[in-house]
Design an enzyme around this catalytic site. Structure first.
Site, mmCIF file in Angstrom:
data_model
loop_
_atom_site.group_PDB
_atom_site.id
_atom_site.type_symbol
_atom_site.label_atom_id
_atom_site.label_comp_id
_atom_site.label_asym_id
_atom_site.label_seq_id
_atom_site.Cartn_x
_atom_site.Cartn_y
_atom_site.Cartn_z
ATOM 1 N N THR A 1 0.799 -1.227 0.000
ATOM 2 C CA THR A 1 0.000 0.000 0.000
ATOM 3 C C THR A 1 0.831 1.276 0.000
ATOM 4 O O THR A 1 0.699 2.117 -0.894
ATOM 5 C CB THR A 1 -0.943 0.013 1.215
ATOM 6 N N LYS B 1 -6.795 5.468 6.004
ATOM 7 C CA LYS B 1 -5.431 5.117 6.374
ATOM 8 C C LYS B 1 -4.557 6.362 6.443
ATOM 9 O O LYS B 1 -4.578 7.192 5.520
ATOM 10 C CB LYS B 1 -4.826 4.158 5.344
ATOM 11 N N ASP B 2 -3.742 6.466 7.483
ATOM 12 C CA ASP B 2 -2.831 7.609 7.570
ATOM 13 C C ASP B 2 -1.891 7.658 6.373
ATOM 14 O O ASP B 2 -1.727 8.692 5.722
ATOM 15 C CB ASP B 2 -2.036 7.570 8.892
ATOM 16 N N HIS C 1 -8.775 -8.371 2.005
ATOM 17 C CA HIS C 1 -7.907 -9.170 2.866
ATOM 18 C C HIS C 1 -8.710 -10.196 3.662
ATOM 19 O O HIS C 1 -8.271 -11.338 3.838
ATOM 20 C CB HIS C 1 -7.152 -8.259 3.840
#
Length: 553
Positions: free
Chosen positions: A82, A164-165, A310
């Site tokens: 990612t 997500k950061d 996932h």
């Protein structure tokens, strides 16, 4: 002096021609009011077409019907993770240069493990948790968003949005007006004081709506009758992962009970994408994006597709339903942009950070080769072998990102140890293990028998300060992870063949089957905007797109 009517007419026509000429130049050189980069996490290229018949007119179908699709776009680095993918999309570079070699890595100089956006010098804003101690400082190269800032003397507004950061921070670059991500602990979007000392009022108002709680207040049922999900396997399969409160991974998923037990479970539902795109709309309104004298840029990561993938795997009803719901959310988002910025005034591109493999047990059920590489015994057995050969314990510290991390400090302290010999024993051991096709001493990759394009992908991902010295390449269908659900990270088409579609400002409908790469996205945007490429960019503009952008009136 008398001027004839014919002369006057000629002068008028000439003036009109000059004005039209200037108008044409102005249109050719005009910039989009807003660029929106959408990265759909774990979106395999084939998802554009696998569920095409079920998409509505305004989402993915609109992008393909109005936009330009690069049908053969590939990742050219390893591993395909990612943080690496997001950094590559926006820098046009590769991990060897931009430095983001994984979601986390081991510093080869100090031995310390780092998370990709971890920053010990900053403080959270909007939260008291460590989730806010983040910044882009580990990213070594500029992004296309940085270059837009530089080109406009920082008049452009740039904002990053994701659950997500890392998927908010890295795309927005080093110089944005803001980057925002979700803190599960307080179910709110937060940031760090790298960007600002207080959340903007519009973020506070959005958080006050308590949308996460509302989205998780009802069970998750399929959008349509479950029997119509013919592109997916049956609802209950042994390779799918259940939520923490479930005994089986089947519909309906009792989201209120799941969310009460696990505040992070919103991410693993399609409603995380709904929340993200709703927040993106609020960001457009809050920063008045697209109403500037120069181009603004909004980066969006739809991350729930990754979490659902996932957990359940690509062939699950949950994944199909997540994409059908995302399609509806994108349709609503594009309609919002049409009204707010104006159709044709904004440029949107959609791509992915990586794809995903089929679930291992799904593959086995259909007699396709697959399995788990690097089981728990592999590293202890390797360390035992190295101790027997060299007389020193613990020479391998970890397997991480398909790299082998050695204890370099221990090796340096023992002057009688030969690191090349240690690596050779390691490689010879690994290639004998089930599911491992190649093991490569990266510093001697030129002498390896690894074929292209794998060899170049290994080199593109190798940063000597942030990656181990030996890399593992599993056999097709094999990966390191869990037998439940799936993962990604390897060179195979299911992991690296990604969608890339441009739509909107000066984009002509069409497609190309020529090979393009993830690194080409930033280069293409730079060419369209007539600005400098990011400073580590190795990509090339997709001329089928840029020629249209530079000539369309």
């Amino acid at each position: 002096m008398t001027v004839s009517k014919r002369t006057v007419s000629a002068l008028i026509l000439g003036a009109v021609a000059v004005m039209q000429s200037f108008s044409a130049v102005a249109q050719v050189n005009a910039k989009p009011k807003l660029i929106v980069g959408i990265v759909v996490d774990q979106m395999r290229w084939d998802y554009l077409y696998r569920y095409y018949d079920r998409y509505e007119a305004g989402g993915f179908k609109r992008m393909l019907g109005e936009g330009f699709s690069c049908e053969n776009t590939y990742i050219s680095h390893l591993p395909s993770f990612t943080a690496v993918g997001h950094s590559t999309v926006y820098t046009g570079s590769v991990p060897a240069i931009h430095g983001i070699t994984g979601n986390d890595w081991t510093d080869q100089v100090t031995g310390r493990k780092w998370y990709c956006t971890e920053d010990t010098t900053v403080s959270p804003v909007g939260s008291n948790s460590d989730a806010g101690k983040m910044s882009p400082r580990n990213l070594l190269a500029s992004t296309i968003t940085d270059e837009l800032k530089l080109a406009t003397n920082f008049r452009s507004k740039v904002v990053g949005v994701s659950l997500k950061d890392r998927a908010s921070i890295l795309p927005a670059g080093h110089t944005p007006d803001g980057a925002f991500w979700l803190d599960d602990a307080n179910a709110s979007f937060i940031t760090s004081n790298y960007y600002m000392n207080d959340l903007p009022e519009w973020v506070k108002k959005f958080n006050a709506r308590k949308e996460p709680q509302q989205l998780m207040s009802k069970p998750w049922n399929p959008l349509y009758p479950i029997a119509t999900y013919v592109q997916s396997t049956a609802d209950d399969n042994r390779w799918e992962g259940p939520y923490k409160t479930e005994t089986a991974p089947v519909f309906p998923h009792n989201l209120p009970a799941i969310y009460a037990k696990d505040p992070g479970s919103l991410r693993s539902t399609p409603f995380g994408n709904t929340l993200t795109l709703d927040f993106a709309k609020a960001a457009v309104e809050g920063y008045d994006l697209g109403n500037n004298t120069v181009t603004d840029f909004l980066t969006i990561n739809c991350a729930s597709t990754d979490y659902v993938g996932h957990q359940f795997g690509p062939n699950s009803i949950e994944v199909e339903d997540t994409y059908l719901r995302l399609d509806k959310d994108l349709s609503a988002f594009f309609s919002f942009l049409d009204k707010k910025v104006g159709k044709g005034n904004y440029l949107v591109f959609l791509t992915a950070d990586h794809g995903a493999a089929h679930a291992i047990e799904f593959m086995k059920e259909h007699n396709l080769p697959a399995g788990l590489a690097q089981d728990r015994k592999t590293m202890p057995e390797l360390n035992t072998l190295l101790k027997d050969k060299f007389g020193v314990e613990g020479l391998v510290k970890s397997f991480q990102n398909y790299h082998v991390n050695f204890d370099l400090q221990k090796i340096a302290a023992n002057t009688n140890l030969n690191f090349d010999a240690i690596k050779k024993v390691t490689v010879d051991f690994l290639v004998k293990q089930p599911g491992i096709q190649f093991a490569v001493d990266i510093e001697n990759i030129g002498n390896s028998a690894v074929p292209e394009p794998i060899k170049s992908m290994i080199a593109n991902g190798y940063n000597p300060k942030r990656t181990g010295q030996v890399m593992i390449i599993p056999e097709p269908g094999w990966f390191a992870g869990s037998a439940k659900g799936t993962t990604h990270g390897n060179w195979n088409p299911y992991d690296i063949h990604i969608p890339l579609v441009f739509m909107g400002w000066h984009i002509k409908n069409g497609q190309t089957n020529d090979i393009t790469h993830m690194t080409d996205i930033a280069a293409t945007l730079a060419a369209m905007l007539h600005i400098q490429m990011p400073n580590g960019c190795v990509g090339k503009p997709v001329t089928a797109i840029t020629q249209t952008a530079n000539t369309t009136k």
